[in-house]
Enzyme design. Structure first.
Site, PDB file in Angstrom:
ATOM      1  N   GLY A  76       0.803  -1.217   0.000  1.00  0.00           N
ATOM      2  CA  GLY A  76       0.000   0.000   0.000  1.00  0.00           C
ATOM      3  C   GLY A  76       0.837   1.269   0.000  1.00  0.00           C
ATOM      4  O   GLY A  76       0.310   2.367   0.131  1.00  0.00           O
ATOM      5  N   SER A 106       2.537   2.832  -2.428  1.00  0.00           N
ATOM      6  CA  SER A 106       2.312   3.772  -3.531  1.00  0.00           C
ATOM      7  C   SER A 106       1.005   4.540  -3.350  1.00  0.00           C
ATOM      8  O   SER A 106       0.955   5.748  -3.587  1.00  0.00           O
ATOM      9  CB  SER A 106       2.318   3.044  -4.874  1.00  0.00           C
ATOM     10  OG  SER A 106       3.624   2.582  -5.170  1.00  0.00           O
ATOM     11  N   ALA A 113       7.710   8.486 -12.874  1.00  0.00           N
ATOM     12  CA  ALA A 113       7.687   7.024 -12.947  1.00  0.00           C
ATOM     13  C   ALA A 113       9.017   6.530 -13.522  1.00  0.00           C
ATOM     14  O   ALA A 113       9.445   6.998 -14.577  1.00  0.00           O
ATOM     15  CB  ALA A 113       6.527   6.566 -13.826  1.00  0.00           C
ATOM     16  N   HIS A 169      -0.437   1.099 -14.252  1.00  0.00           N
ATOM     17  CA  HIS A 169      -0.160   2.284 -13.433  1.00  0.00           C
ATOM     18  C   HIS A 169      -0.597   3.561 -14.143  1.00  0.00           C
ATOM     19  O   HIS A 169      -1.175   4.463 -13.530  1.00  0.00           O
ATOM     20  CB  HIS A 169       1.332   2.360 -13.074  1.00  0.00           C
ATOM     21  CG  HIS A 169       1.715   1.471 -11.943  1.00  0.00           C
ATOM     22  ND1 HIS A 169       1.740   1.913 -10.642  1.00  0.00           N
ATOM     23  CD2 HIS A 169       2.088   0.174 -11.905  1.00  0.00           C
ATOM     24  CE1 HIS A 169       2.109   0.916  -9.857  1.00  0.00           C
ATOM     25  NE2 HIS A 169       2.334  -0.148 -10.596  1.00  0.00           N
TER      26      HIS A 169
END
Length: 185
Positions: free
Chosen positions: A11, A13, A35, A51
């Protein structure tokens, strides 16, 4: 700077995204997502696409930068009101170590280590808040593979240095952020 680490699917991110969005709202700045993933194989390509899709559907207005190496090149894109979330340090380290297909001699490892710290420092100097996400991969037995040992020691040293420089540091376990450094939660 805020440093956030945790295991796979912990958890971290999601917590980092929420924290970055909250800080951007408080500061009145833009919200950036740096990223570091590179599409090295089909699985990684799918993960990057998931993502990207998740961010595009998010309630937060992200400006996404895909930068697998040389993160310092983006520093001039940010202002002193902006919040930058870098996800993730572990992937960035992998990219820097494996890009040149070079032997992992001490000098090379030292250069990569310094380049990462310098790049992160340049980003930090050019934004209001830098949120770093990394993976906690050092809780498992390391084995005896020399490459794995070198990588693990380097990542551990990198984490220590980043936490030293951070104002706050969190360990996320099962979706629960645990403040391990800093005064406010």
């Amino acid at each position: 700077m805020i440093f956030i680490t945790g295991g796979v699917r912990s958890g971290k991110s999601t917590f980092a995204e929420q924290m970055a969005a909250q800080r951007a709202k408080e500061l009145g700045g833009r919200l950036h997502y740096l990223a570091t993933g590179a599409p090295s194989d089909e699985e990684m390509s799918k993960r990057i696409m998931r993502h990207q899709q998740k961010r595009s559907e998010s309630e937060f207005m992200w400006r996404t930068w895909e930068q697998p190496r040389h993160i310092e090149r983006l520093a001039s894109s940010f202002s002193k009101k902006d919040v930058v979330l870098l996800d993730c340090v572990t992937t960035l380290l992998n990219n820097e170590l494996f890009f040149l297909n070079q032997e992992w001699e001490e000098e090379f490892l030292r250069e990569v280590f310094e380049r990462l710290l310098d790049g992160i420092g340049v980003l930090q100097a050019n934004c209001a808040e830098l949120v770093l996400v990394s993976n906690e991969v050092l809780n498992e037995p390391l084995g005896t593979n020399e490459l794995v040992l070198k990588y693990s020691f380097m990542l551990g040293n990198l984490h220590q240095e980043l936490v030293k420089r951070a104002d706050r540091a969190y360990l996320v376990e099962s979706g629960i952020p645990i403040l391990v450094k800093g005064g406010r939660g």
